[in-house]
Motif scaffolding. Structure first.
Motif, PDB file in Angstrom:
ATOM      1  N   PRO A  67       0.800  -1.236   0.000  1.00 31.94           N
ATOM      2  CA  PRO A  67       0.000   0.000   0.000  1.00 31.94           C
ATOM      3  C   PRO A  67       0.827   1.278   0.000  1.00 31.94           C
ATOM      4  O   PRO A  67       0.331   2.325  -0.390  1.00 31.94           O
ATOM      5  CB  PRO A  67      -0.813  -0.103   1.291  1.00 31.94           C
ATOM      6  CG  PRO A  67      -0.814  -1.542   1.644  1.00 31.94           C
ATOM      7  CD  PRO A  67       0.474  -2.104   1.119  1.00 31.94           C
ATOM      8  N   SER A  68       2.075   1.196   0.408  1.00 33.43           N
ATOM      9  CA  SER A  68       2.896   2.411   0.407  1.00 33.43           C
ATOM     10  C   SER A  68       3.090   2.947  -1.015  1.00 33.43           C
ATOM     11  O   SER A  68       3.344   4.135  -1.200  1.00 33.43           O
ATOM     12  CB  SER A  68       4.244   2.159   1.078  1.00 33.43           C
ATOM     13  OG  SER A  68       5.014   1.242   0.335  1.00 33.43           O
ATOM     14  N   LEU A  69       2.953   2.088  -2.026  1.00 32.93           N
ATOM     15  CA  LEU A  69       3.045   2.554  -3.413  1.00 32.93           C
ATOM     16  C   LEU A  69       1.986   3.609  -3.703  1.00 32.93           C
ATOM     17  O   LEU A  69       2.255   4.597  -4.377  1.00 32.93           O
ATOM     18  CB  LEU A  69       2.881   1.386  -4.387  1.00 32.93           C
ATOM     19  CG  LEU A  69       3.989   0.343  -4.401  1.00 32.93           C
ATOM     20  CD1 LEU A  69       3.591  -0.837  -5.278  1.00 32.93           C
ATOM     21  CD2 LEU A  69       5.286   0.965  -4.870  1.00 32.93           C
ATOM     22  N   LYS A  70       0.785   3.383  -3.179  1.00 29.12           N
ATOM     23  CA  LYS A  70      -0.296   4.349  -3.396  1.00 29.12           C
ATOM     24  C   LYS A  70       0.068   5.685  -2.769  1.00 29.12           C
ATOM     25  O   LYS A  70      -0.113   6.737  -3.366  1.00 29.12           O
ATOM     26  CB  LYS A  70      -1.605   3.825  -2.807  1.00 29.12           C
ATOM     27  CG  LYS A  70      -2.754   4.794  -2.991  1.00 29.12           C
ATOM     28  CD  LYS A  70      -4.069   4.199  -2.526  1.00 29.12           C
ATOM     29  CE  LYS A  70      -5.192   5.180  -2.782  1.00 29.12           C
ATOM     30  NZ  LYS A  70      -6.494   4.594  -2.615  1.00 29.12           N
ATOM     31  N   TYR A  71       0.595   5.667  -1.548  1.00 27.56           N
ATOM     32  CA  TYR A  71       0.938   6.911  -0.861  1.00 27.56           C
ATOM     33  C   TYR A  71       2.128   7.607  -1.519  1.00 27.56           C
ATOM     34  O   TYR A  71       2.196   8.831  -1.545  1.00 27.56           O
ATOM     35  CB  TYR A  71       1.197   6.656   0.627  1.00 27.56           C
ATOM     36  CG  TYR A  71      -0.041   6.168   1.338  1.00 27.56           C
ATOM     37  CD1 TYR A  71      -1.229   6.900   1.299  1.00 27.56           C
ATOM     38  CD2 TYR A  71      -0.044   4.973   2.035  1.00 27.56           C
ATOM     39  CE1 TYR A  71      -2.372   6.463   1.934  1.00 27.56           C
ATOM     40  CE2 TYR A  71      -1.188   4.534   2.680  1.00 27.56           C
ATOM     41  CZ  TYR A  71      -2.344   5.281   2.627  1.00 27.56           C
ATOM     42  OH  TYR A  71      -3.476   4.846   3.259  1.00 27.56           O
ATOM     43  N   CYS A  72       3.069   6.819  -2.061  1.00 31.77           N
ATOM     44  CA  CYS A  72       4.213   7.417  -2.768  1.00 31.77           C
ATOM     45  C   CYS A  72       3.760   8.169  -4.014  1.00 31.77           C
ATOM     46  O   CYS A  72       4.281   9.230  -4.330  1.00 31.77           O
ATOM     47  CB  CYS A  72       5.209   6.337  -3.172  1.00 31.77           C
ATOM     48  SG  CYS A  72       6.146   5.670  -1.808  1.00 31.77           S
ATOM     49  N   ILE A  73       2.807   7.607  -4.729  1.00 32.21           N
ATOM     50  CA  ILE A  73       2.364   8.195  -5.986  1.00 32.21           C
ATOM     51  C   ILE A  73       1.316   9.279  -5.773  1.00 32.21           C
ATOM     52  O   ILE A  73       1.357  10.332  -6.391  1.00 32.21           O
ATOM     53  CB  ILE A  73       1.830   7.092  -6.924  1.00 32.21           C
ATOM     54  CG1 ILE A  73       2.991   6.185  -7.334  1.00 32.21           C
ATOM     55  CG2 ILE A  73       1.138   7.677  -8.149  1.00 32.21           C
ATOM     56  CD1 ILE A  73       2.579   4.933  -8.069  1.00 32.21           C
TER      57      ILE A  73
END
Length: 179
Positions: A67-73
């Motif tokens: 889920p950190s991918l969503k927050y990074c993008i």
């Protein structure tokens, strides 16, 4: 990233891109999704019709392996907490060995139908139980079988049992072997 935990339509994405002046076929959208799945970036969760007792070929959901991918993008958005909770519960059910589906019961949606051999559990996920609505619990109560039913929430004060539906805090759900 934006549609994590929401039903998905490749046709809607292709139409949106066309309205933005970009051309992409529905088949190309599915190819990209397939590549993301093969790279273990996303996981597909198919719909299961509880009345017809069959897996449906449309309106699946996708969940992010990280889920950190969503927050990074996209950055943090408090409105995305509920979908990230759903993402966590999806992967916990998979970790426990369940085959996980989105439930369709008539016009109602059940967040998860988790099947393991001849066992089945139903799970709804919400940040808080709404005070003016019993949607989370009533969707589960409409299922006319005797398999366990749960609502997983971040609301610590809402835990308990409503007509056989267990209301469970997320931490207890993750730590318990019972579910």
């Amino acid at each position: 990233m934006h549609i994590v935990g929401k039903t998905f339509s490749a046709n809607a994405i292709a139409k949106f891109l066309k309205s933005e002046g970009r051309s992409l076929s529905v088949e190309a959208v599915y190819n990209y999704l397939s590549w993301l799945e093969k790279a273990f970036v996303i996981y597909r969760c198919q719909r299961y019709d509880l009345q017809g007792k069959s897996v449906l070929k449309t309106q699946e959901k996708f969940y992010l392996a990280d889920p950190s991918l969503k927050y990074c993008i996209m950055g943090f958005n408090p409105k995305s907490i509920a979908t990230m909770l759903e993402n966590i519960v999806y992967f916990e059910l998979r970790r426990r060995g369940y085959h996980v589906y989105i439930g369709k019961n008539g016009t109602k949606e059940i967040d998860f139908v988790a099947v393991q051999r001849d066992e089945r559990i139903y799970v709804q996920v919400c940040r808080r139980l709404p005070e003016e609505s019993d949607r989370e619990v009533s969707n589960l109560l409409e299922i006319k079988d005797h398999y366990p039913k749960y609502v997983v929430t971040l609301d610590e004060l809402a835990t308990g049992n409503i007509n056989g539906v267990k209301i469970v805090h997320l931490a207890d759900f993750l730590l318990s072997r019972e579910y």
